[in-house]
Design a protein around this motif. Structure first.
Motif, mmCIF file in Angstrom:
data_model
loop_
_atom_site.group_PDB
_atom_site.id
_atom_site.type_symbol
_atom_site.label_atom_id
_atom_site.label_comp_id
_atom_site.label_asym_id
_atom_site.label_seq_id
_atom_site.Cartn_x
_atom_site.Cartn_y
_atom_site.Cartn_z
ATOM 1 N N MET A 192 73.636 1.274 30.021
ATOM 2 C CA MET A 192 73.665 -0.175 29.781
ATOM 3 C C MET A 192 72.475 -0.559 28.908
ATOM 4 O O MET A 192 71.365 -0.045 29.091
ATOM 5 C CB MET A 192 73.545 -0.932 31.107
ATOM 6 N N GLU A 193 72.709 -1.460 27.956
ATOM 7 C CA GLU A 193 71.606 -2.022 27.158
ATOM 8 C C GLU A 193 71.770 -3.528 27.137
ATOM 9 O O GLU A 193 72.859 -4.016 26.819
ATOM 10 C CB GLU A 193 71.634 -1.462 25.726
ATOM 11 N N HIS A 194 70.706 -4.248 27.459
ATOM 12 C CA HIS A 194 70.763 -5.716 27.537
ATOM 13 C C HIS A 194 71.972 -6.152 28.369
ATOM 14 O O HIS A 194 72.711 -7.050 27.971
ATOM 15 C CB HIS A 194 70.835 -6.333 26.149
ATOM 16 N N VAL A 228 68.532 -1.586 35.600
ATOM 17 C CA VAL A 228 69.459 -2.512 34.933
ATOM 18 C C VAL A 228 69.266 -3.916 35.513
ATOM 19 O O VAL A 228 69.226 -4.897 34.771
ATOM 20 C CB VAL A 228 70.924 -2.046 35.104
ATOM 21 N N LEU A 229 69.117 -3.992 36.832
ATOM 22 C CA LEU A 229 68.909 -5.305 37.461
ATOM 23 C C LEU A 229 67.605 -5.940 36.983
ATOM 24 O O LEU A 229 67.545 -7.138 36.724
ATOM 25 C CB LEU A 229 68.890 -5.155 38.982
ATOM 26 N N ASP A 230 66.563 -5.113 36.820
ATOM 27 C CA ASP A 230 65.247 -5.647 36.436
ATOM 28 C C ASP A 230 65.153 -5.948 34.945
ATOM 29 O O ASP A 230 64.565 -6.953 34.549
ATOM 30 C CB ASP A 230 64.140 -4.638 36.800
ATOM 31 N N THR A 231 65.700 -5.045 34.107
ATOM 32 C CA THR A 231 65.450 -5.144 32.659
ATOM 33 C C THR A 231 66.711 -5.257 31.815
ATOM 34 O O THR A 231 66.629 -5.497 30.610
ATOM 35 C CB THR A 231 64.703 -3.878 32.164
#
Lengths: 324, 324
Positions: A192-194, A228-231
């Protein structure tokens, strides 16, 4: 193709006959089946015995009853081998068939994953699960908790708590009930990205494995759901099912109904590896990319809490599940 | 089907063009390819550029050179995705194609697994490997050792030693060279009783996974090779390849030649799950059950020595390998 339900009964009957040290009749077979949880009357047993005779698997000895033939014993061994080596897809298809959740009435069975963890970790685990659910890392925020002494039929080891989470394969069940021929094809690790799905790092096909792909990736600790949740960047568990491309419109309608009913984590629908983060689909089919339900549980593991999980475990009435 | 070698060159050329910020000509493309290890002259580049133009992937701007089209960029993205998500079977088939070991002359390339372990564990590991090889837990007792500073092309981390062992997929290569259409289908965990193969506990298909099945089972620590060596009972790694049933006689001949040349660990050949310890094969095909080469390495891991292994890693001249 023969009906798997009938085949299963035939195998159980052969098993009863093979375990008897003398010829055994329909009535005694029916009694024995009853004690094993198969509700099959004497008349039904007779019907199945005729099929077994015709196939040469059993032999009638006048009024004494039946014995199993050498040929039947080999068939039984093969069947039991099949039993012992269960391909994941077979079990998944059975659960898909048993799903009857209706997104309009919000009633019926959904497919769930079952996780167990130490009672002492339960409160912390719930906190992580709430955080994960709030970030969309689930199919539904509704869960069901099982205590070790409940009569739920779910086995929870002493000192542990069981947690059922809604499994992404529920989609497949609901799509099937809406007349769409659907097939779960891959489970994988999705980059995942953004907060957008970008690329599968690894994929394992559901159809050629006796270990659930999602379980393989959980054992490998391949996720970074908390990142993913954080960033917005990291790796989550996702899977792909295919439908005929001609059924995409109808599928989208059903998926919207599901989302409106509170079940949803569809990331994309498409007909090329480009649309599906690298997962190949056959010509004429489209793939539906879904972030799986156990991402919520992977987050708990990443937080350092040991969890044991059986993905795609059983079906459960959605009504008995409640919001985190 | 298009030649994968040509496709690979086309993709590299597109990559060079897409990375250039202005139109780029054949000569500069050739230079750039050279620096990336592709030995492709200006004339050959021109030939490939014409194919790319025809497909609409590149565009010519007079004497200035080519740029990539939007269509070409999408194609390149797809190709790179394919590059990054490699299914194991693709790599295996490439290695099968590059095997040319001849069991009669005992010359040519075999497929090997590559393992690396700490230098300090090396002597102990060799002892375990000798024990495993003496109990038949290998394809060949010949191995090749790589030091960290060798120019072998094999990367060995500092402080480690690399060990190449003969991989069971070598069989597939030799069968193919003898005209037998062969396909590796499953890797799995095989239960042994009294040194006989009995039943697969788990199977994963080679064709639908990006992680080698044997590697998955190694990570799960699912083997008990040392138990089999000590008592005859336990679990080892095994795999299955299929051939047309009509080719069984010819295959047996080749397998006997292989065994006579010192390569052998075939456990059974058969056409039913019953013969193949529960592994299903399609109608008309027969399966060949082989105990894999890395069982020798699993034994080392079971003895408490950490090892990192890439199964089905590369091809190696069998002559450079020597007896344990």
């Amino acid at each position: 193709m023969t009906d798997p339900q009938i085949e299963r009964k035939l195998i159980e009957i052969m098993r009863v006959i093979s375990e008897s040290d003398k010829p055994i009749g329909a009535r005694n077979i029916a009694d024995e089946l009853q004690s094993r949880g198969y509700n099959l009357g004497e008349r039904a047993v007779r019907y199945h015995l005729r099929i077994l005779d015709e196939r040469g698997f059993t032999e009638k000895h006048g009024y004494n009853g039946r014995t199993i033939t050498t040929f039947g014993r080999k068939e039984l061994d093969d069947a039991l081998i099949g039993d012992r080596l269960g391909f994941v897809i077979t079990r998944i298809e059975e659960l898909i068939y048993n799903t009857n959740y209706d997104p309009i009435s919000k009633e019926g069975n959904v497919i769930v994953n079952l996780s167990t963890l130490d009672k002492n970790d339960f409160d912390n685990a719930l906190d992580v699960m709430k955080y994960a659910a709030s970030g969309g890392m689930c199919i539904s925020p509704n869960i069901k908790i099982f205590e070790e002494d409940s009569d739920s039929g779910v086995y929870v080891p002493e000192g542990s708590v069981g947690i059922a989470t809604v499994c992404s394969i529920t989609y497949d069940g609901v799509l099937l009930r809406n007349g769409i021929p659907v097939k779960p094809v891959y489970g994988g690790i999705l980059e995942m990205e953004h907060n957008d799905p970008v690329q599968f790092r690894d994929l394992i096909s559901y159809s050629g494995t006796s270990i659930d792909p999602v379980k393989i990736f959980m054992i490998r600790h391949a996720t970074s759901v908390l990142d993913v949740l954080d960033t917005g960047n990291g790796r989550i568990l996702a899977n792909i099912r295919t439908i005929p491309s001609s059924a995409v419109d109808k599928a989208q309608e059903v998926l919207h109904q599901l989302e409106a009913s509170g079940l949803g984590n569809v990331m994309n629908i498409g007909s090329s590896a480009y649309d599906l983060c690298g997962a190949p689909v056959e010509e004429g089919l489209s793939g539906i990319l879904v972030g799986v339900g156990v991402n919520m549980i992977s987050a708990v593991e990443e937080a350092g809490i040991p969890v044991s999980t059986s993905p795609v475990s059983t079906v459960l009435d959605y009504k008995v599940m409640s919001k985190l």
